[in-house]
Motif scaffolding. Structure first.
Motif, PDB file in Angstrom:
ATOM      1  N   GLN A 286       8.379   7.326  18.140  1.00  0.00           N
ATOM      2  CA  GLN A 286       6.944   7.500  18.231  1.00  0.00           C
ATOM      3  C   GLN A 286       6.252   7.798  16.913  1.00  0.00           C
ATOM      4  O   GLN A 286       5.234   7.201  16.578  1.00  0.00           O
ATOM      5  CB  GLN A 286       6.678   8.628  19.210  1.00  0.00           C
ATOM      6  CG  GLN A 286       5.466   8.387  20.025  1.00  0.00           C
ATOM      7  CD  GLN A 286       5.225   9.543  20.945  1.00  0.00           C
ATOM      8  OE1 GLN A 286       4.253  10.234  20.802  1.00  0.00           O
ATOM      9  NE2 GLN A 286       6.104   9.756  21.894  1.00  0.00           N
TER      10      GLN A 286
ATOM     11  N   LEU B 222       0.981   2.057  12.763  1.00  0.00           N
ATOM     12  CA  LEU B 222      -0.245   1.477  13.327  1.00  0.00           C
ATOM     13  C   LEU B 222      -1.494   2.041  12.687  1.00  0.00           C
ATOM     14  O   LEU B 222      -2.522   1.382  12.626  1.00  0.00           O
ATOM     15  CB  LEU B 222      -0.313   1.770  14.832  1.00  0.00           C
ATOM     16  CG  LEU B 222       0.348   0.779  15.744  1.00  0.00           C
ATOM     17  CD1 LEU B 222       0.110   1.196  17.173  1.00  0.00           C
ATOM     18  CD2 LEU B 222      -0.185  -0.617  15.520  1.00  0.00           C
ATOM     19  N   THR B 223      -1.428   3.293  12.260  1.00  0.00           N
ATOM     20  CA  THR B 223      -2.648   3.930  11.785  1.00  0.00           C
ATOM     21  C   THR B 223      -2.705   3.995  10.271  1.00  0.00           C
ATOM     22  O   THR B 223      -3.530   4.706   9.719  1.00  0.00           O
ATOM     23  CB  THR B 223      -2.771   5.360  12.363  1.00  0.00           C
ATOM     24  OG1 THR B 223      -1.590   6.076  12.010  1.00  0.00           O
ATOM     25  CG2 THR B 223      -2.903   5.343  13.847  1.00  0.00           C
ATOM     26  N   LEU B 224      -1.838   3.206   9.616  1.00  0.00           N
ATOM     27  CA  LEU B 224      -1.873   3.166   8.158  1.00  0.00           C
ATOM     28  C   LEU B 224      -3.273   2.777   7.690  1.00  0.00           C
ATOM     29  O   LEU B 224      -3.812   1.775   8.116  1.00  0.00           O
ATOM     30  CB  LEU B 224      -0.872   2.134   7.649  1.00  0.00           C
ATOM     31  CG  LEU B 224      -0.930   1.889   6.150  1.00  0.00           C
ATOM     32  CD1 LEU B 224       0.077   2.758   5.445  1.00  0.00           C
ATOM     33  CD2 LEU B 224      -0.685   0.438   5.836  1.00  0.00           C
ATOM     34  N   GLY B 225      -3.849   3.573   6.845  1.00  0.00           N
ATOM     35  CA  GLY B 225      -5.177   3.247   6.334  1.00  0.00           C
ATOM     36  C   GLY B 225      -6.304   3.839   7.163  1.00  0.00           C
ATOM     37  O   GLY B 225      -7.457   3.758   6.777  1.00  0.00           O
ATOM     38  N   ALA B 226      -5.969   4.433   8.317  1.00  0.00           N
ATOM     39  CA  ALA B 226      -7.014   5.016   9.152  1.00  0.00           C
ATOM     40  C   ALA B 226      -7.490   6.347   8.574  1.00  0.00           C
ATOM     41  O   ALA B 226      -8.502   6.880   8.988  1.00  0.00           O
ATOM     42  CB  ALA B 226      -6.525   5.210  10.583  1.00  0.00           C
ATOM     43  N   VAL B 227      -6.731   6.872   7.633  1.00  0.00           N
ATOM     44  CA  VAL B 227      -7.093   8.128   6.997  1.00  0.00           C
ATOM     45  C   VAL B 227      -7.041   7.926   5.490  1.00  0.00           C
ATOM     46  O   VAL B 227      -6.128   7.297   4.986  1.00  0.00           O
ATOM     47  CB  VAL B 227      -6.103   9.245   7.395  1.00  0.00           C
ATOM     48  CG1 VAL B 227      -6.430  10.516   6.653  1.00  0.00           C
ATOM     49  CG2 VAL B 227      -6.140   9.467   8.886  1.00  0.00           C
ATOM     50  N   LYS B 228      -8.034   8.408   4.811  1.00  0.00           N
ATOM     51  CA  LYS B 228      -8.015   8.246   3.350  1.00  0.00           C
ATOM     52  C   LYS B 228      -7.349   9.439   2.688  1.00  0.00           C
ATOM     53  O   LYS B 228      -7.558  10.561   3.118  1.00  0.00           O
ATOM     54  CB  LYS B 228      -9.443   8.088   2.823  1.00  0.00           C
ATOM     55  CG  LYS B 228      -9.959   6.666   3.003  1.00  0.00           C
ATOM     56  CD  LYS B 228      -9.387   5.726   1.933  1.00  0.00           C
ATOM     57  CE  LYS B 228      -8.728   4.495   2.534  1.00  0.00           C
ATOM     58  NZ  LYS B 228      -9.627   3.561   3.132  1.00  0.00           N
TER      59      LYS B 228
ATOM     60  N   PHE C 214       6.142   4.781  14.692  1.00  0.00           N
ATOM     61  CA  PHE C 214       5.304   3.759  15.311  1.00  0.00           C
ATOM     62  C   PHE C 214       3.839   4.038  15.027  1.00  0.00           C
ATOM     63  O   PHE C 214       3.088   3.171  14.573  1.00  0.00           O
ATOM     64  CB  PHE C 214       5.560   3.773  16.824  1.00  0.00           C
ATOM     65  CG  PHE C 214       5.030   2.565  17.537  1.00  0.00           C
ATOM     66  CD1 PHE C 214       5.867   1.514  17.852  1.00  0.00           C
ATOM     67  CD2 PHE C 214       3.700   2.488  17.902  1.00  0.00           C
ATOM     68  CE1 PHE C 214       5.388   0.396  18.508  1.00  0.00           C
ATOM     69  CE2 PHE C 214       3.212   1.383  18.565  1.00  0.00           C
ATOM     70  CZ  PHE C 214       4.063   0.335  18.871  1.00  0.00           C
ATOM     71  N   ILE C 215       3.438   5.274  15.261  1.00  0.00           N
ATOM     72  CA  ILE C 215       2.023   5.614  15.089  1.00  0.00           C
ATOM     73  C   ILE C 215       1.661   5.661  13.611  1.00  0.00           C
ATOM     74  O   ILE C 215       0.590   5.198  13.222  1.00  0.00           O
ATOM     75  CB  ILE C 215       1.712   6.922  15.830  1.00  0.00           C
ATOM     76  CG1 ILE C 215       1.784   6.619  17.329  1.00  0.00           C
ATOM     77  CG2 ILE C 215       0.338   7.464  15.453  1.00  0.00           C
ATOM     78  CD1 ILE C 215       1.588   7.777  18.228  1.00  0.00           C
TER      79      ILE C 215
ATOM     80  N   ASN D 257       0.815  -1.206   0.000  1.00  0.00           N
ATOM     81  CA  ASN D 257       0.000   0.000   0.000  1.00  0.00           C
ATOM     82  C   ASN D 257       0.850   1.257   0.000  1.00  0.00           C
ATOM     83  O   ASN D 257       0.491   2.267  -0.584  1.00  0.00           O
ATOM     84  CB  ASN D 257      -0.937   0.004   1.221  1.00  0.00           C
ATOM     85  CG  ASN D 257      -2.080  -0.970   1.032  1.00  0.00           C
ATOM     86  OD1 ASN D 257      -2.255  -1.520  -0.045  1.00  0.00           O
ATOM     87  ND2 ASN D 257      -2.840  -1.196   2.085  1.00  0.00           N
TER      88      ASN D 257
END
Lengths: 282, 308
Positions: free
Chosen positions: A269, A276-282, A272-273, A166
């Protein structure tokens, strides 16, 4: 911004919010703070029933000293590092290649192979347990760090491929086309064009996989047994058996075991974040 | 680049077909590892569930008998029934992490001084291994000195032995699991909130939306990707619950906190003796439950891919 910024509200609301923050945090981390408190108490406090009062003497150095110099903990920590670091390198290397292949090339099986990696990443561990343990035994790798590393690399490749693919999809494809027009070979495109652009993804995945593998317990129990190969998550149960009812030492041991991923998180940090948040925002 | 026109004749087969071969060369090591350690074992487990095997001697083909035994355990409300029931409980209760995470994210989505450190510290439980979380909560629940009972004592209640009570134990363990999981959902929503379109919020405000209606009609629809990921990781996490149970209760008291993942391990590798075939049958059941969700996740991703 939602909710409404607190600065735009009354003075009282601002003061209330700012004083609520530390209280909420203390509640949220209460179980952990309790363990931190235990780990600096002397043994005597537990026998005299002084569980929650101030330590009658500060024994932090003595307790942590015990953990580091008078127990098997250093050995388990070393094992954990020797399992985690090769796994990170292996999984990131494999998935940089699979991610590149699935992100750049158009061929018929592309999406199916991608979905195979994603689906495999979701299966319950138990359905793999007996065959993987068997395979590891047959290869003579049962109760070795290598056996554990090989499995971890294979399994983490699923998640890492999802991530890398991705990420590569979001890179400007014109770069690759330009390189191809120049006659650059595919391997060199991977190595000199794409890989340098993937540095953020490599960093994010490295810290994530480090944490996942360091914290793994199930496979450590299934594939290893003794002090020569067990990582700290599995070793801590024998540590606790050794210091049964010595809560100050068990607390100190737990904190030591939890520390490396915590340090990793605070140092890296941002990556890391982002991971973890890959794909949480388009 | 005038020379390039006469290169094709001298080019090797590999060079000419480079773009068709290259992806497979890049994929080969990854696929090999994944096939050997992940894909093949799934099928091997399916096969093994039709046998009786102690892990060492000969395998005996028993057909569907392992599944029949599971059926009877279910009917008799035995270990398999308890595990399945607890899995359902885990699944539903674990989903509370999503609203809880959203709640904390909304609470922390401000710009006051030091808020970044607060966000990191709230996220902290997720970074700690479940083994340590399990130990910490075992002590938290301890009936003699645990913080929970100490606090209950202040208001004149307790003591309750959460992990020793058959009716409470699963709730106690799920609560421990919710702690890191909520932290994870929180960070997903914080990232999502960061990207919410301010113009839409303004437009909403002009239309008189605020508080709940704003959250429900304008914010949540924009948080859909975050919610989807939170949903995926929470479902997977709930069905993978093993570490906490193993550390906190080992399935007890009297097997009342078992879930399929733990029961399978017990049957195949622990004191119940090495009943690999039976364990494989339990794993197959767990896999089939998971497969419903995996199919749904992949279907969602497929639609997304086609949409682009």
């Amino acid at each position: 911004m939602f909710p409404k910024p607190i600065e735009k509200q009354s003075q009282a609301a601002q003061v209330a919010y700012k004083s609520l923050l530390p209280v909420a945090l203390a509640f949220w981390l209460a179980p952990l703070l309790a363990v931190a408190l235990f780990s600096v108490k002397p043994d005597a406090d537990f026998t005299s029933g002084n569980y929650w009062g101030l330590p009658s003497s500060f024994e932090g150095a003595a307790n942590y000293g015990q953990v580091f110099f008078n127990s098997d903990m250093p050995r388990y920590l070393l094992n954990s590092f020797m399992i985690t670091v090769p796994t990170v390198i292996g999984a990131v290397a494999l998935s940089a290649m699979t991610g590149f292949a699935l992100g750049i090339y158009k061929f018929r099986a592309n999406l199916w192979i991608f979905f195979m990696f994603v689906a495999g990443n979701f299966v319950p561990f138990q359905i793999l347990m007996v065959p993987v343990r068997d395979l590891t035994l047959e290869m003579g790798l049962y109760n070795t760090k290598t056996g554990l590393v090989l499995f971890h690399v294979a399994f983490q490749t699923g998640f890492c491929t999802l991530f890398m693919r991705n990420f590569i999809r979001a890179l400007p494809f014109e770069l690759i086309e330009a390189a191809r027009v120049e006659g650059v070979s595919e391997w060199r495109i991977f190595w000199y064009v794409v890989l340098p652009l993937m540095k953020p993804a490599l960093a994010a995945l490295s810290v994530l996989i480090f944490t996942f593998i360091w914290n793994d317990y199930f496979w450590a129990v299934v594939l290893t047994q003794g002090i020569e190969s067990q990582p700290v998550t599995a070793g801590i149960t024998s540590f606790n058996a050794q210091f049964r009812a010595a809560y100050h030492l068990m607390s100190a041991g737990s904190i030591v075991a939890a520390l490396p991923p915590v340090a990793m998180f605070f140092l890296m940090q941002k990556h890391f974040i982002a991971g973890l948040t890959l794909g949480a925002v388009k | 680049m005038t020379v390039s026109s006469d290169i094709p004749e001298t080019e090797s087969w590999f060079h000419r077909n480079q773009q068709r071969i290259a992806p497979w060369l890049f994929l080969a090591p990854g696929i090999l590892f994944f096939a050997v350690y992940v894909i093949a074992p799934v099928f091997q487990s399916f096969n093994l569930s039709l046998y009786e095997w102690d892990g060492l001697g000969e395998k005996t083909y028993v057909g569907m008998r392992n599944y029949e035994d599971l059926y009877w355990e279910y009917v008799d409300r035995d270990a398999f029934f308890t595990s399945l029931k607890n899995n359902v409980l885990w699944l539903f209760l674990y989903l509370l992490a999503i609203p809880a995470g959203l709640f904390i994210a909304l609470f922390l989505n401000q710009t006051v001084r030091g808020i970044r450190i607060y966000k990191s510290l709230f996220f902290f439980p997720f970074v700690i291994s479940q083994v340590v979380v399990g130990l910490v909560f075992t002590w938290f629940y301890d009936p003699t000195f645990g913080l929970l009972n100490t606090m209950l004592g202040w208001v004149g209640m307790g003591p309750i032995n959460v992990l020793g009570n058959e009716n409470l134990v699963t709730y106690g363990i799920v609560a421990a699991g919710l702690w890191p999981q909520t932290a994870y959902c929180m960070i997903l929503y914080l990232t999502g909130l960061n990207a919410v379109d301010p113009e839409q919020i303004e437009a909403g405000r002009l239309d008189g939306a605020k508080g709940w209606s704003m959250l429900w009609n304008i914010i949540l629809p924009q948080l859909r990707p975050a919610t989807f990921i939170a949903f995926v990781v929470t479902i997977i996490g709930a069905l993978r619950s093993f570490d906490l149970i193993s550390i906190m209760t080992q399935g007890g008291p009297f097997g009342s906190s078992r879930v399929l993942a733990y029961y399978m391990f017990e049957v195949a590798l622990s004191e119940y003796g090495f009943r690999m075939g039976y364990g494989a049958a339990i794993a197959v059941v767990l896999f089939l439950i998971m497969l419903c969700f995996i199919t749904y996740f992949l279907w969602s991703m497929y639609r997304e891919e086609k949409g682009h």
